[in-house]
Scaffold this motif. Structure first.
Motif, PDB file in Angstrom:
ATOM      1  N   HIS A   1      -9.647  37.043 -32.629  1.00 29.02           N
ATOM      2  CA  HIS A   1     -10.216  37.727 -31.472  1.00 29.02           C
ATOM      3  C   HIS A   1      -9.170  37.994 -30.385  1.00 29.02           C
ATOM      4  O   HIS A   1      -9.024  39.132 -29.919  1.00 29.02           O
ATOM      5  CB  HIS A   1     -11.357  36.900 -30.879  1.00 29.02           C
ATOM      6  N   TYR A   2      -8.434  36.967 -29.996  1.00 21.06           N
ATOM      7  CA  TYR A   2      -7.567  37.098 -28.828  1.00 21.06           C
ATOM      8  C   TYR A   2      -6.233  37.780 -29.139  1.00 21.06           C
ATOM      9  O   TYR A   2      -5.620  38.362 -28.233  1.00 21.06           O
ATOM     10  CB  TYR A   2      -7.358  35.739 -28.178  1.00 21.06           C
TER      11      TYR A   2
ATOM     12  N   GLU B   1      -7.295  41.240 -28.656  1.00 22.58           N
ATOM     13  CA  GLU B   1      -7.500  41.502 -27.230  1.00 22.58           C
ATOM     14  C   GLU B   1      -6.173  41.715 -26.510  1.00 22.58           C
ATOM     15  O   GLU B   1      -6.036  42.616 -25.671  1.00 22.58           O
ATOM     16  CB  GLU B   1      -8.258  40.360 -26.569  1.00 22.58           C
TER      17      GLU B   1
ATOM     18  N   GLN C   1      -4.895  45.131 -27.194  1.00 20.47           N
ATOM     19  CA  GLN C   1      -5.691  46.133 -26.479  1.00 20.47           C
ATOM     20  C   GLN C   1      -5.288  46.219 -25.018  1.00 20.47           C
ATOM     21  O   GLN C   1      -5.193  47.311 -24.445  1.00 20.47           O
ATOM     22  CB  GLN C   1      -7.181  45.799 -26.608  1.00 20.47           C
ATOM     23  N   VAL C   2      -5.028  45.078 -24.390  1.00 22.05           N
ATOM     24  CA  VAL C   2      -4.640  45.064 -22.976  1.00 22.05           C
ATOM     25  C   VAL C   2      -3.333  45.825 -22.760  1.00 22.05           C
ATOM     26  O   VAL C   2      -3.233  46.684 -21.874  1.00 22.05           O
ATOM     27  CB  VAL C   2      -4.512  43.619 -22.461  1.00 22.05           C
TER      28      VAL C   2
ATOM     29  N   THR D   1       2.021  40.133 -30.844  1.00 22.45           N
ATOM     30  CA  THR D   1       0.802  39.471 -30.388  1.00 22.45           C
ATOM     31  C   THR D   1       0.758  38.053 -30.932  1.00 22.45           C
ATOM     32  O   THR D   1       1.153  37.810 -32.084  1.00 22.45           O
ATOM     33  CB  THR D   1      -0.460  40.269 -30.790  1.00 22.45           C
TER      34      THR D   1
END
Length: 317
Positions: A219-220, A223, A226-227, A301
């Motif tokens: 999930h993170y 995220e 995406q940020v 990431t």
């Protein structure tokens, strides 16, 4: 203020430990380990090697690629959760080896997101006008701390280091502009306080809550990407490559599937070197630099125990 990565270099010890080694150590066979992690072998530091020596070796390989004299480095940030010495850190070892007299030296630890946190610290020093030429090094000696007999995580760990040079000038043979950096602490979610630990005298490295790590990492890590893309008017589809933390091949495959990203453009080395901790995303990028072309957007990431996450968006120029 614009920041650029001017050079990248990595070091991985020569020794490899095959999956077959663990059959008599923790009862897990090659097929079981590979099917659940994607690991076939893992790197292992040799006699006399440690977190600091691997960091120094990565910097030695970086030195000849620098567009500035290494002695002019005014900031050295080391990242690790498996230090050789928590007083004379890897950053100080680099300062001593290369006589960077004016350099500020510090070490940062935020589990497997430490490398990204270190890059963000450089951003802060540059913004304050306190540095202009930095070396970031991330190094992990996981095999020094791991408990090989642990069937949950004893077979995961590898050793290695990454070094990058950062300045405000777009110099270097294959320079990359840092478009954005994102980090976030996640100590309040899930089983963050117990999922991963490193207690040198009480069990070494352990990961008793692998499922919780898996779910939150997927999930993170998305995220974070995406940020950093959305803040620059981009989408995940605009990324040419993603260099993720090399925790588990299934995590990387799940991320690719969830964002509909070609899995062959997920840079990975976990099959050969295992989970090398916070340097892993950087090592994967360094090993694949020949695939990266001018204009490519690359996302790093990461997700770390504790928990924490981070991402960096690079544009190669």
């Amino acid at each position: 203020m614009d920041l650029y990565i001017n050079a990248i270099a990595h070091y991985i010890p020569e020794a490899r430990v095959p999956n077959s080694y663990f059959k008599d150590v923790n009862g897990l066979d090659d097929e079981w380990i590979f099917s659940r992690t994607g690991i076939k072998t893992r790197s292992k530091a040799g006699e006399g090697e440690n977190t600091n020596t691997m960091a120094l070796e990565a910097v030695a390989r970086l030195k000849d690629k620098l567009p500035f004299a290494i002695e002019d480095t005014d900031l050295v940030v080391a990242a690790t959760y498996s230090p050789h010495d928590t007083v004379a850190t890897a950053a100080h070892a680099i300062q001593r080896a290369y006589t960077t007299r004016a350099a500020k030296c510090l070490s940062v630890s935020s589990a497997c997101s430490s490398f990204i946190n270190a890059i963000e610290i450089v951003q802060g020093y540059f913004a304050m006008g306190k540095a202009t030429k930095a070396i970031v090094v991330a190094s992990e000696h996981n095999t020094e701390y791991c408990n090989e007999s642990c069937p949950q995580s004893g077979h995961l760990w590898g050793d290695g280091a990454i070094a990058i040079a950062i300045s405000t000038s777009p110099e270097g043979e294959k320079a990359a502009k840092i478009l954005d950096i994102f980090t976030r602490g996640l100590g309040h979610i899930g089983k963050a306080d117990t999922a991963v630990y490193l207690r040198p005298r009480h069990g070494g490295i352990g990961m008793p809550e692998g499922r919780d790590v898996f779910i939150n990492a997927c999930h993170y890590m998305i995220e974070g990407l995406q940020v950093v893309t959305e803040s620059n008017g981009k989408t995940l589809a605009d990324l040419k490559y993603i260099a993720p933390h090399q925790a588990n091949k299934r995590i990387m495959a799940t991320i690719a599937r969830q964002i509909d990203f070609p899995e062959d453009r997920i840079l990975s080395n976990i099959g050969e070197v295992g989970n090398t901790g916070c340097p892993s995303c950087g090592i994967a990028l360094s090993q694949n630099l020949d695939r990266v072309e001018r204009g490519d957007l690359v996302g790093l990431t990461v997700f770390g125990g504790g928990y924490s996450c981070g991402a960096v968006l690079l544009e190669f120029i």
